[in-house]
Design a protein around this motif. Structure first.
Motif, PDB file in Angstrom:
ATOM      1  N   ARG A  18      51.911 -14.352  36.396  1.00 58.76           N
ATOM      2  CA  ARG A  18      51.347 -14.290  37.742  1.00 58.76           C
ATOM      3  C   ARG A  18      51.607 -12.916  38.376  1.00 58.76           C
ATOM      4  NH1 ARG A  18      53.374 -18.679  39.511  1.00 58.76           N
ATOM      5  NH2 ARG A  18      55.193 -17.885  40.608  1.00 58.76           N
ATOM      6  N   HIS A  19      52.819 -12.401  38.219  1.00 57.67           N
ATOM      7  CA  HIS A  19      53.142 -11.108  38.834  1.00 57.67           C
ATOM      8  C   HIS A  19      52.533  -9.933  38.073  1.00 57.67           C
ATOM      9  CE1 HIS A  19      55.855 -13.581  41.161  1.00 57.67           C
ATOM     10  NE2 HIS A  19      55.813 -12.595  42.042  1.00 57.67           N
ATOM     11  N   ARG A  20      52.445 -10.036  36.762  1.00 55.02           N
ATOM     12  CA  ARG A  20      51.764  -8.988  36.002  1.00 55.02           C
ATOM     13  C   ARG A  20      50.296  -8.925  36.415  1.00 55.02           C
ATOM     14  NH1 ARG A  20      51.584 -10.550  30.347  1.00 55.02           N
ATOM     15  NH2 ARG A  20      49.743 -11.615  31.084  1.00 55.02           N
ATOM     16  N   ASP A  21      49.662 -10.089  36.559  1.00 54.60           N
ATOM     17  CA  ASP A  21      48.272 -10.127  37.005  1.00 54.60           C
ATOM     18  C   ASP A  21      48.138  -9.595  38.426  1.00 54.60           C
ATOM     19  OD1 ASP A  21      47.663 -11.198  34.547  1.00 54.60           O
ATOM     20  OD2 ASP A  21      47.341 -13.241  35.290  1.00 54.60           O
ATOM     21  N   LEU A  22      49.109  -9.920  39.294  1.00 50.85           N
ATOM     22  CA  LEU A  22      49.091  -9.418  40.661  1.00 50.85           C
ATOM     23  C   LEU A  22      49.134  -7.889  40.669  1.00 50.85           C
ATOM     24  CD1 LEU A  22      50.722 -10.987  43.644  1.00 50.85           C
ATOM     25  CD2 LEU A  22      51.235  -8.597  43.245  1.00 50.85           C
ATOM     26  N   VAL A  23      49.975  -7.316  39.814  1.00 54.88           N
ATOM     27  CA  VAL A  23      50.053  -5.847  39.706  1.00 54.88           C
ATOM     28  C   VAL A  23      48.705  -5.284  39.283  1.00 54.88           C
ATOM     29  CG1 VAL A  23      51.051  -3.944  38.375  1.00 54.88           C
ATOM     30  CG2 VAL A  23      52.537  -5.740  39.281  1.00 54.88           C
ATOM     31  N   HIS A  24      48.125  -5.845  38.228  1.00 52.62           N
ATOM     32  CA  HIS A  24      46.874  -5.311  37.703  1.00 52.62           C
ATOM     33  C   HIS A  24      45.692  -5.536  38.644  1.00 52.62           C
ATOM     34  CE1 HIS A  24      48.696  -5.487  33.421  1.00 52.62           C
ATOM     35  NE2 HIS A  24      48.992  -4.369  34.038  1.00 52.62           N
ATOM     36  N   LEU A  25      45.738  -6.597  39.437  1.00 57.96           N
ATOM     37  CA  LEU A  25      44.656  -6.882  40.377  1.00 57.96           C
ATOM     38  C   LEU A  25      44.821  -6.172  41.718  1.00 57.96           C
ATOM     39  CD1 LEU A  25      44.169 -10.683  39.692  1.00 57.96           C
ATOM     40  CD2 LEU A  25      42.466  -8.881  39.315  1.00 57.96           C
ATOM     41  N   SER A  26      45.958  -5.568  41.963  1.00 52.07           N
ATOM     42  CA  SER A  26      46.223  -4.963  43.273  1.00 52.07           C
ATOM     43  C   SER A  26      45.190  -3.913  43.697  1.00 52.07           C
ATOM     44  CB  SER A  26      47.644  -4.412  43.346  1.00 52.07           C
ATOM     45  OG  SER A  26      47.857  -3.402  42.410  1.00 52.07           O
ATOM     46  N   PRO A  27      44.648  -3.072  42.806  1.00 51.56           N
ATOM     47  CA  PRO A  27      43.609  -2.134  43.266  1.00 51.56           C
ATOM     48  C   PRO A  27      42.336  -2.854  43.715  1.00 51.56           C
ATOM     49  CG  PRO A  27      44.438  -1.494  41.104  1.00 51.56           C
ATOM     50  CD  PRO A  27      45.026  -2.819  41.421  1.00 51.56           C
ATOM     51  N   VAL A  28      42.027  -3.984  43.084  1.00 49.00           N
ATOM     52  CA  VAL A  28      40.860  -4.775  43.488  1.00 49.00           C
ATOM     53  C   VAL A  28      41.121  -5.386  44.858  1.00 49.00           C
ATOM     54  CG1 VAL A  28      39.395  -6.746  42.897  1.00 49.00           C
ATOM     55  CG2 VAL A  28      40.246  -5.240  41.090  1.00 49.00           C
ATOM     56  N   HIS A  29      42.318  -5.967  45.049  1.00 49.04           N
ATOM     57  CA  HIS A  29      42.683  -6.573  46.333  1.00 49.04           C
ATOM     58  C   HIS A  29      42.654  -5.534  47.453  1.00 49.04           C
ATOM     59  CE1 HIS A  29      45.000 -10.230  44.550  1.00 49.04           C
ATOM     60  NE2 HIS A  29      43.821 -10.061  44.004  1.00 49.04           N
ATOM     61  N   ALA A  30      42.998  -4.293  47.143  1.00 50.02           N
ATOM     62  CA  ALA A  30      43.020  -3.232  48.150  1.00 50.02           C
ATOM     63  C   ALA A  30      41.632  -2.650  48.409  1.00 50.02           C
ATOM     64  CB  ALA A  30      43.971  -2.125  47.708  1.00 50.02           C
ATOM     65  N   GLY A  31      40.633  -3.114  47.658  1.00 50.86           N
ATOM     66  CA  GLY A  31      39.271  -2.626  47.855  1.00 50.86           C
ATOM     67  C   GLY A  31      39.011  -1.265  47.238  1.00 50.86           C
ATOM     68  N   LEU A  32      39.832  -0.861  46.275  1.00 48.56           N
ATOM     69  CA  LEU A  32      39.698   0.460  45.659  1.00 48.56           C
ATOM     70  C   LEU A  32      38.780   0.466  44.443  1.00 48.56           C
ATOM     71  CD1 LEU A  32      43.458   1.391  45.952  1.00 48.56           C
ATOM     72  CD2 LEU A  32      41.577   2.317  47.319  1.00 48.56           C
ATOM     73  N   CYS A  33      38.533  -0.702  43.862  1.00 47.48           N
ATOM     74  CA  CYS A  33      37.645  -0.814  42.704  1.00 47.48           C
ATOM     75  C   CYS A  33      37.173  -2.259  42.599  1.00 47.48           C
ATOM     76  CB  CYS A  33      38.348  -0.360  41.423  1.00 47.48           C
ATOM     77  SG  CYS A  33      39.816  -1.311  41.013  1.00 47.48           S
ATOM     78  N   LYS A  34      36.186  -2.479  41.761  1.00 48.75           N
ATOM     79  CA  LYS A  34      35.654  -3.838  41.606  1.00 48.75           C
ATOM     80  C   LYS A  34      36.355  -4.623  40.504  1.00 48.75           C
ATOM     81  CE  LYS A  34      31.060  -3.046  43.435  1.00 48.75           C
ATOM     82  NZ  LYS A  34      31.291  -3.634  44.717  1.00 48.75           N
ATOM     83  N   ARG A  35      36.824  -3.916  39.472  1.00 44.36           N
ATOM     84  CA  ARG A  35      37.506  -4.564  38.348  1.00 44.36           C
ATOM     85  C   ARG A  35      38.812  -3.817  38.082  1.00 44.36           C
ATOM     86  NH1 ARG A  35      34.549  -4.202  33.251  1.00 44.36           N
ATOM     87  NH2 ARG A  35      34.599  -2.025  33.814  1.00 44.36           N
ATOM     88  N   PRO A  36      39.864  -4.523  37.658  1.00 42.97           N
ATOM     89  CA  PRO A  36      41.140  -3.852  37.380  1.00 42.97           C
ATOM     90  C   PRO A  36      41.004  -2.722  36.355  1.00 42.97           C
ATOM     91  CG  PRO A  36      41.422  -6.230  37.303  1.00 42.97           C
ATOM     92  CD  PRO A  36      39.954  -5.966  37.452  1.00 42.97           C
TER      93      PRO A  36
END
Length: 193
Positions: free
Chosen positions: A124-142
């Motif tokens: 869960r936390h590894r995925d959270l790290v990898h998804l963080s740029p998507v959550h921040a609106g910086l890209c569409k895919r990790p």
């Protein structure tokens, strides 16, 4: 309210969030080579394994596994932040309090720490790290974010082994809403050099 107890024993795997003192700053990306060099120097002096990392303009999310005999993550983070900061000029936004303490004012003083409990928590936390740029609106895919370990981790994923915790032992509250989603009508803020 649940009491939480920090785990300061030897070893372990942890999720960390480190933030710049000034939201919206992009020095982590502008000086990413300096950030990487500071991390290499820290690793050389105090080894640990980086399970996942994502560097955003003003925040770093990472998962580390420490050596079995050494649980001192605070000094590792302090060394990394200090090695990075010493090469940057003094920011103009320092407060009088920061000046009196001799602080450079680059980083927030504290950081978020969460001890990983088991393999599901690790994933869960590894995925959270990898998804963080998507959550921040910086890209569409990790995969589109170049400042992430997802590119390294695609080929190999080695999950650390975890200790079984006593049912009465509480290490941290659940961290579900760590990364609030940016409203879709608000574009991410970017600073231009």
């Amino acid at each position: 309210m649940t009491r939480s107890r920090r785990h300061h024993g030897p070893g372990g795997t942890y999720f960390f969030t480190l933030r710049l003192a000034r939201r919206g700053d992009d020095v982590l990306l502008r000086r990413v080579s300096l950030l990487r060099q500071a991390l290499r120097e820290t690793l050389a002096r105090r080894p640990f394994h980086i399970d996942a990392i994502a560097v955003l303009p003003d925040v770093i999310h990472t998962v580390w596994t420490l050596p079995e005999q050494d649980g001192d993550y605070a000094n590792r983070i302090g060394m990394w932040k200090a090695r990075f900061s010493k090469h940057l000029p003094l920011p103009p936004h320092r407060s009088l309090r920061q000046i009196k303490r001799g602080e450079k004012g680059i980083w927030q003083r504290r950081f978020w720490e969460h001890k990983i409990r088991d393999a599901a928590d690790f994933k869960r936390h590894r995925d959270l790290v990898h998804l963080s740029p998507v959550h921040a609106g910086l890209c569409k895919r990790p995969e589109d974010w170049s400042f992430s370990s997802i590119h390294r981790d695609r080929s190999r994923v080695i999950e650390p082994e975890f200790e079984v915790l006593d049912d009465n032992e509480v290490l941290d509250d659940d961290i579900a809403p760590l990364l609030p989603r940016r409203p879709t009508h608000m574009p991410p803020q970017r600073l231009h050099s």
